[in-house]
Design an enzyme around this catalytic site. Structure first.
Site, short mmCIF file in Angstrom:
data_model
loop_
_atom_site.label_atom_id
_atom_site.label_comp_id
_atom_site.label_asym_id
_atom_site.label_seq_id
_atom_site.Cartn_x
_atom_site.Cartn_y
_atom_site.Cartn_z
N ASN A 11 0.87 -1.18 0.00
CA ASN A 11 0.00 0.00 0.00
C ASN A 11 0.91 1.24 0.00
O ASN A 11 1.50 1.56 1.02
CB ASN A 11 -0.89 -0.04 1.25
CG ASN A 11 -1.69 1.24 1.44
OD1 ASN A 11 -1.82 2.05 0.52
ND2 ASN A 11 -2.24 1.43 2.64
N TRP A 12 0.99 1.88 -1.15
CA TRP A 12 1.93 3.00 -1.28
C TRP A 12 1.42 4.30 -0.66
O TRP A 12 2.16 5.27 -0.56
CB TRP A 12 2.25 3.24 -2.75
CG TRP A 12 3.27 2.27 -3.28
CD1 TRP A 12 3.69 1.11 -2.69
CD2 TRP A 12 3.99 2.38 -4.51
NE1 TRP A 12 4.63 0.49 -3.47
CE2 TRP A 12 4.83 1.25 -4.60
CE3 TRP A 12 3.99 3.31 -5.55
CZ2 TRP A 12 5.68 1.04 -5.69
CZ3 TRP A 12 4.84 3.10 -6.63
CH2 TRP A 12 5.68 1.98 -6.69
N LYS A 13 0.13 4.33 -0.32
CA LYS A 13 -0.46 5.56 0.25
C LYS A 13 -0.12 6.76 -0.65
O LYS A 13 -0.14 6.62 -1.86
CB LYS A 13 0.04 5.76 1.69
CG LYS A 13 -0.16 4.51 2.53
CD LYS A 13 0.12 4.72 3.99
CE LYS A 13 -0.07 3.40 4.74
NZ LYS A 13 0.08 3.52 6.16
N HIS A 101 -9.53 1.61 5.05
CA HIS A 101 -8.23 1.81 5.72
C HIS A 101 -8.41 2.83 6.85
O HIS A 101 -9.15 3.81 6.70
CB HIS A 101 -7.19 2.32 4.71
CG HIS A 101 -5.80 2.24 5.27
ND1 HIS A 101 -5.33 3.17 6.17
CD2 HIS A 101 -4.81 1.34 5.10
CE1 HIS A 101 -4.10 2.84 6.53
NE2 HIS A 101 -3.76 1.72 5.89
N GLU A 103 -6.67 5.16 7.90
CA GLU A 103 -6.36 6.56 7.56
C GLU A 103 -7.52 7.22 6.81
O GLU A 103 -7.68 8.43 6.87
CB GLU A 103 -5.05 6.61 6.74
CG GLU A 103 -3.83 6.35 7.63
CD GLU A 103 -2.63 5.77 6.91
OE1 GLU A 103 -2.61 5.77 5.66
OE2 GLU A 103 -1.70 5.30 7.61
N GLU A 170 -5.45 -4.70 10.66
CA GLU A 170 -4.40 -3.71 10.90
C GLU A 170 -4.69 -2.95 12.19
O GLU A 170 -5.43 -1.96 12.17
CB GLU A 170 -4.35 -2.70 9.76
CG GLU A 170 -4.08 -3.28 8.40
CD GLU A 170 -3.45 -2.26 7.46
OE1 GLU A 170 -2.36 -2.52 6.96
OE2 GLU A 170 -4.03 -1.18 7.25
N GLY A 176 2.67 2.10 11.06
CA GLY A 176 3.76 3.08 10.99
C GLY A 176 4.48 3.33 12.31
O GLY A 176 5.22 4.31 12.43
N SER A 214 3.32 -2.17 10.37
CA SER A 214 4.76 -2.31 10.63
C SER A 214 5.34 -3.66 10.18
O SER A 214 6.21 -4.22 10.84
CB SER A 214 5.06 -2.08 12.12
OG SER A 214 4.72 -0.75 12.46
N GLY A 235 2.80 -1.21 4.32
CA GLY A 235 2.79 0.22 3.98
C GLY A 235 4.20 0.69 3.69
O GLY A 235 4.75 0.46 2.60
N GLY A 236 4.81 1.35 4.66
CA GLY A 236 6.13 1.97 4.50
C GLY A 236 7.16 1.10 3.78
O GLY A 236 7.85 1.57 2.86
P1 PGA Z 1 2.84 0.36 7.71
O1 PGA Z 1 1.38 0.64 7.11
O2 PGA Z 1 3.33 -0.93 7.10
O3 PGA Z 1 3.66 1.54 7.28
O4 PGA Z 1 2.70 0.24 9.18
C1 PGA Z 1 0.47 -0.39 6.88
C2 PGA Z 1 -0.81 0.14 6.32
O5 PGA Z 1 -1.22 1.26 6.70
O6 PGA Z 1 -1.46 -0.51 5.49
#
Ligand code: PGA
Length: 253
Positions: A11-13, A101, A103, A170, A176, A214, A235-236
Site C-alpha cells: 500500500n503506497w499511500k 483503511h 487513515e 491492521e 507506521g 509495521s 505500507g512503508g
Molecule cells: P505500515 O502501514 O506498514 O507503514 O505500518 C500499513 C498500512 O497502513 O497498510
C-alpha cells in the site's frame, strides 16, 4: 499455511511519481527469477490514483496485480469532485481495491459508506481488501474482538461476499509505529475471527485474513510463524523494492 497463495500487498499511500514504475520493475524481476517460491504467493501493489492506469498498462500481462487504494460510494459517473468510482477503476483493468483503511476512516468515513463502496466494488467485479483494526484504547479496554467483529459485520452481510474479500487486520496502533502485536495475540484474534465467520455465515469457507501494521524484513520473521495468516498488507516497507523483496525472501527463508 492457511491458503494456497500468500498475499504480499504493498500500500503506497501518498507516494510515487511517474518513474516509480522502476520500483515495480525490480519487484517483478525478482518475482520472475524466484522460481523456487513464486507459485506460492501473489503480489499486489496499490499505487496512488495518479499511477493506476500507467501501472496497469505496464503490468497488463504480468503476474503482479494492481489495486486502487479507495473508491467512491457512487458508481459510474457523477458530480463528486475529486472522486473515482468503482466502475472507473474496473474499466482500466485494476483487480482490487483497498477499503476501510484506518487513515481513510479517520477522515470521517463510516461503516455504512464502506459497505456501500464494498457492494459497488463487488458489482464491478473488483476484489476487496477490507481493513479493520482496533485502536490503542480498544485494546487496553480489552474489547478488540468485539470491535473487529462489528467492523466486519457492518460491511459483510452475505455469505457470498466472503470469497470476494480479503480482510486485512491492521491494529491502528501498529501502523507506521514499528510495533506489532505478539504472535499469541495475533493468532488468537485471527483464529477467533475465522471461526466466528464460519459459524455466523454457516460456511466451511476459510475467510482470508492478512496482517498489516509495521510489516518489514525484521517483523516478518516472527509473523511468518502464524500459519493462519494468508498474507500481509505492507505500507512503508513497500515503497522500496529492496525492503519489499526482503520481506518475501525472509518469509520463505
Ligand atoms: P505500515 O502501514 O506498514 O507503514 O505500518 C500499513 C498500512 O497502513 O497498510
Amino acid at each position: 499455511m492457511a491458503s494456497n497463495s500468500i498475499y504480499f500487498i504493498g500500500n503506497w499511500k501518498m507516494f510515487g511519481i511517474a518513474n516509480s514504475y522502476k520500483i515495480l520493475d525490480k519487484i517483478n524481476h525478482f518475482f520472475q527469477k524466484d522460481k523456487k517460491n513464486n507459485k506460492k504467493y501473489k503480489i499486489i501493489i496499490a499505487p496512488p490514483f495518479t499511477l493506476l492506469q500507467k501501472f496497469k498498462e505496464r503490468y497488463k500481462d504480468k503476474k503482479i496485480l494492481i489495486s486502487a487504494q479507495n473508491c467512491h460510494n457512487q458508481d459510474y459517473y457523477g458530480a463528486y469532485t475529486s472522486s473515482i468510482s468503482p466502475f472507473m477503476i474496473k474499466k482500466i483493468g485494476v483487480s482490487h481495491v483497498i477499503l476501510g483503511h484506518s487513515e481513510v476512516r479517520q477522515s470521517g468515513e463510516n461503516s455504512s459508506i464502506i459497505r456501500e463502496k464494498t457492494l459497488l466494488a463487488i458489482k464491478n467485479n473488483l476484489k476487496i481488501i477490507l481493513c479493520i483494526g482496533e485502536n490503542k484504547k480498544d485494546r487496553s479496554r480489552n474489547i478488540t474482538l468485539r470491535v473487529l467483529k462489528k467492523q466486519i459485520l457492518n460491511v459483510i452481510k452475505k455469505r457470498s461476499s466472503l470469497k470476494k474479500i480479503l480482510i486485512a487486520y491492521e491494529p491502528i496502533w501498529s501502523i507506521g509505529t514499528g510495533k506489532v502485536p505478539t504472535n499469541n495475540e495475533l493468532k488468537r484474534n485471527i483464529i477467533y475471527l475465522k471461526k466466528y465467520l464460519k459459524k455466523k455465515f454457516n460456511t466451511k469457507y476459510n475467510t482470508k485474513f492478512l496482517y498489516g501494521g509495521s510489516v518489514d524484513k525484521n517483523t516478518i520473521n516472527d509473523l511468518k510463524k502464524i500459519k493462519e495468516l494468508d498474507g500481509f498488507l505492507v505500507g512503508g516497507a513497500s515503497r522500496s523494492s529492496k525492503n519489499f523483496i526482503d520481506i518475501i525472501k525472509n518469509f520463505y527463508k
